[in-house]
Design an enzyme around this catalytic site. Structure first.
Site, PDB file in Angstrom:
ATOM      1  N   HIS A   1       0.827  -1.218   0.000  1.00 57.63           N
ATOM      2  CA  HIS A   1       0.000   0.000   0.000  1.00 57.63           C
ATOM      3  C   HIS A   1       0.861   1.269   0.000  1.00 57.63           C
ATOM      4  O   HIS A   1       0.501   2.284   0.591  1.00 57.63           O
ATOM      5  CB  HIS A   1      -0.952   0.024   1.209  1.00 57.63           C
ATOM      6  CG  HIS A   1      -1.902  -1.127   1.259  1.00 57.63           C
ATOM      7  ND1 HIS A   1      -3.071  -1.171   0.535  1.00 57.63           N
ATOM      8  CD2 HIS A   1      -1.844  -2.306   1.936  1.00 57.63           C
ATOM      9  CE1 HIS A   1      -3.709  -2.315   0.759  1.00 57.63           C
ATOM     10  NE2 HIS A   1      -2.977  -3.025   1.607  1.00 57.63           N
TER      11      HIS A   1
ATOM     12  N   ASN B   1     -10.033  -3.325   1.780  1.00 58.81           N
ATOM     13  CA  ASN B   1      -9.708  -3.236   0.361  1.00 58.81           C
ATOM     14  C   ASN B   1     -10.975  -2.956  -0.435  1.00 58.81           C
ATOM     15  O   ASN B   1     -12.074  -2.849   0.130  1.00 58.81           O
ATOM     16  CB  ASN B   1      -9.063  -4.538  -0.135  1.00 58.81           C
ATOM     17  CG  ASN B   1      -7.647  -4.722   0.366  1.00 58.81           C
ATOM     18  OD1 ASN B   1      -6.880  -3.778   0.460  1.00 58.81           O
ATOM     19  ND2 ASN B   1      -7.293  -5.959   0.688  1.00 58.81           N
TER      20      ASN B   1
ATOM     21  N   TYR C   1       0.464  -4.693  11.764  1.00 61.78           N
ATOM     22  CA  TYR C   1       0.262  -3.310  11.325  1.00 61.78           C
ATOM     23  C   TYR C   1       0.902  -2.293  12.273  1.00 61.78           C
ATOM     24  O   TYR C   1       1.683  -1.452  11.830  1.00 61.78           O
ATOM     25  CB  TYR C   1      -1.223  -3.024  11.122  1.00 61.78           C
ATOM     26  CG  TYR C   1      -1.685  -3.296   9.712  1.00 61.78           C
ATOM     27  CD1 TYR C   1      -1.532  -4.553   9.141  1.00 61.78           C
ATOM     28  CD2 TYR C   1      -2.278  -2.305   8.933  1.00 61.78           C
ATOM     29  CE1 TYR C   1      -1.951  -4.814   7.850  1.00 61.78           C
ATOM     30  CE2 TYR C   1      -2.689  -2.558   7.638  1.00 61.78           C
ATOM     31  CZ  TYR C   1      -2.523  -3.811   7.099  1.00 61.78           C
ATOM     32  OH  TYR C   1      -2.929  -4.064   5.817  1.00 61.78           O
TER      33      TYR C   1
END
Length: 496
Positions: A55, A128, A338
């Site tokens: 990303h 997404n 993350y």
């Protein structure tokens, strides 16, 4: 003191000349004492932070989420508390596999990450533009991403690696079918749907849990490129989707999405034909229809891309009371990976950056680290449990109900319940010779005497529970008189 129009160094020193370096004579060498030059060059060398591993190429905008339908029967989250309630949001779109300078029109899934700045903390929904993914087990994720990057020898994209992995991973077929359909090349970020993709849980104020999937349905309509159109646009304007989003908002054409959920009860999940927590599969709308929740609108462009987009950090670990996780294996791994990626990319205090900072009070015991902003907790304690008033304490009102996995329940079990913390400490004391006991007590008294008396009294209770003599010796060493008759019979080891 300079005025606001006078150029200064980062230290605030006014700059007299920003065009000419300090030199020894007109044609002489540059001097190291030109601190303004040194600062500019040193900062320039450090302007780039590590780009996101996935990303990396993205665009974002700010806006609002407005509740249009009541779902408080499913969730106690205050973001859903009443119809008409508005919550500020940041929505970042992205391609997945390409580098920061890659083209927006690549055939690739599109990231759809939303940060809700709620009154109970930030809630991040990192999804997404597809409801499924290529894999269902996080152990395969690094290998999968390697196949989407560049060949280690040629440094070019590698169809062999990509299809080799996919041909050995049949669970990827659902996502492959989406990726190579028209949906693999969205026309713009405004003309595509978004999905939370994972299964999450919603918890209401009665402690009831349901499983949930989040959907964002574009109100601009779905529009996609053909392969030929995408190839042409990549050459003509590699940043076409980034530019389109910015220009639309700049012209007042604010993009909007209808926010919906699917809901599945725990009982339905147990009977479901597929694993409802499998990221490679959807829940059929005919069985679990969309339930309207609200409208998300983007209406402000970032003022500075680096500050508000490149430094924006999203993580599915950011949930709020009433919204939580599920046994989805991919989600469980992302909860760890993350924030770990953000700490590497931005630093340990990335949540203190303005774009990531919650809009509600933040009270914790994390301290120090690079770029700690504000007063770094001031003179308040940096540990817990503590006995100081007006310090943050846990609140059991926010506890989630236990998650029943059939043969085991997931919960935060009280590790003190049923445990005897005193017998073995007392046994050890009683094994010591009198002179060893005396040295033990002397060492404890030497340290404990510097603590407040209320702390001394609390600790004495533990010594007494281990052994009365142990407690009496420490009390005497501290100069605290204890009437032996007042020592309760309950001093005997507890839990046995």
């Amino acid at each position: 003191m300079s005025d606001r129009n006078t150029l200064t160094t980062a230290n605030g020193t006014p700059v007299a000349d920003n065009q000419n370096s300090l030199t020894a004579g007109d044609r002489g060498p540059v001097l190291m004492q030109d601190f303004h030059l040194m600062e500019k060059l040193a900062h320039f060398n450090r302007e780039r932070i590590p780009e996101r591993v996935v990303h990396a190429k993205g665009a974002a905008a700010f806006g609002t989420f407005t509740v249009t339908h009541d779902i408080t029967c499913y969730s106690k989250a205050k973001v859903f508390s009443e119809i008409g309630k508005q919550t500020p949001v940041l929505l970042r779109f992205s391609t997945v596999g390409g580098e920061k300078g890659s083209a927006d029109a690549e055939r690739d899934p599109r990231g759809f990450a939303v940060k809700f700045y709620t009154g109970e903390g930030n809630w991040d929904l990192t999804g997404n533009n597809t409801p499924v993914f290529f894999i269902r087990d996080p152990l395969k994720f690094p290998d999968f991403i390697h196949t989407q990057k560049r060949n280690p020898q040629t440094n070019c994209k590698d169809a062999n690696a990509m299809w080799d992995f996919w041909s050995l991973s049949p669970e990827a077929l659902h996502q492959i079918t989406i990726l190579f359909s028209d949906r693999g090349t969205p026309k713009t970020y405004r003309h595509m749907d978004g999905f939370g993709s994972h299964t999450f849980s919603l918890i209401n104020d009665r402690g009831d849990r349901v499983w949930c999937k989040f959907h964002f349905k574009t109100l601009q309509g779905i529009e996609n490129f053909t392969t030929q159109e995408a190839v042409r646009v990549k050459g003509e304007d590699p940043d076409h989707a980034t530019r389109d989003l910015f220009d639309a908002i700049d012209h007042g054409d604010y993009p909007r999405w209808r926010v919906c959920i699917q809901v599945m009860t725990e009982e339905q999940a147990m009977r479901h034909r597929d694993n409802p927590f499998d990221l490679t599969k959807v829940w059929k709308h005919s069985e679990y229809p969309l339930i309207d929740v609200g409208i998300l609108e983007l209406n402000r462009n970032p003022h500075n891309y680096f500050a508000e987009v490149e430094q924006a950090a999203f993580s599915p670990s950011n949930v709020v009371p009433g919204i939580s996780f599920s046994p989805d294996k991919m989600l469980q791994a992302r909860i760890m990976s993350y924030p770990d990626a953000q700490r590497y990319r931005l630093g340990a205090n990335y949540q203190q950056l303005s774009v990531n900072q919650p809009k509600c009070p933040v009270m914790h015991y994390q301290r120090d680290g690079a770029m700690a902003l504000g007063n770094n907790g001031g003179n308040a304690p940096n540990y817990e449990p503590n006995s100081y008033d007006n310090t943050p304490k846990q609140n059991c009102a926010y506890a989630e109900p236990a998650l029943d996995l059939g043969n085991v329940k997931v919960d935060r079990y009280d590790r003190r319940q049923g445990n005897d913390d005193y017998t073995q400490a007392g046994d050890l004391y009683r094994l010591m010779t009198p002179d060893a006991q005396a040295r033990l007590v002397e060492n404890i008294v030497d340290s404990l005497s510097s603590a407040r008396q209320d702390i001394q009294m609390r600790q004495l209770c533990h010594f007494f529970r281990a052994d009365v003599k142990y407690g009496m010796q420490v009390a005497q060493g501290l100069g605290i008189h204890i009437d032996p008759a007042m020592v309760p019979a309950a001093h005997q080891p507890v839990g046995v």
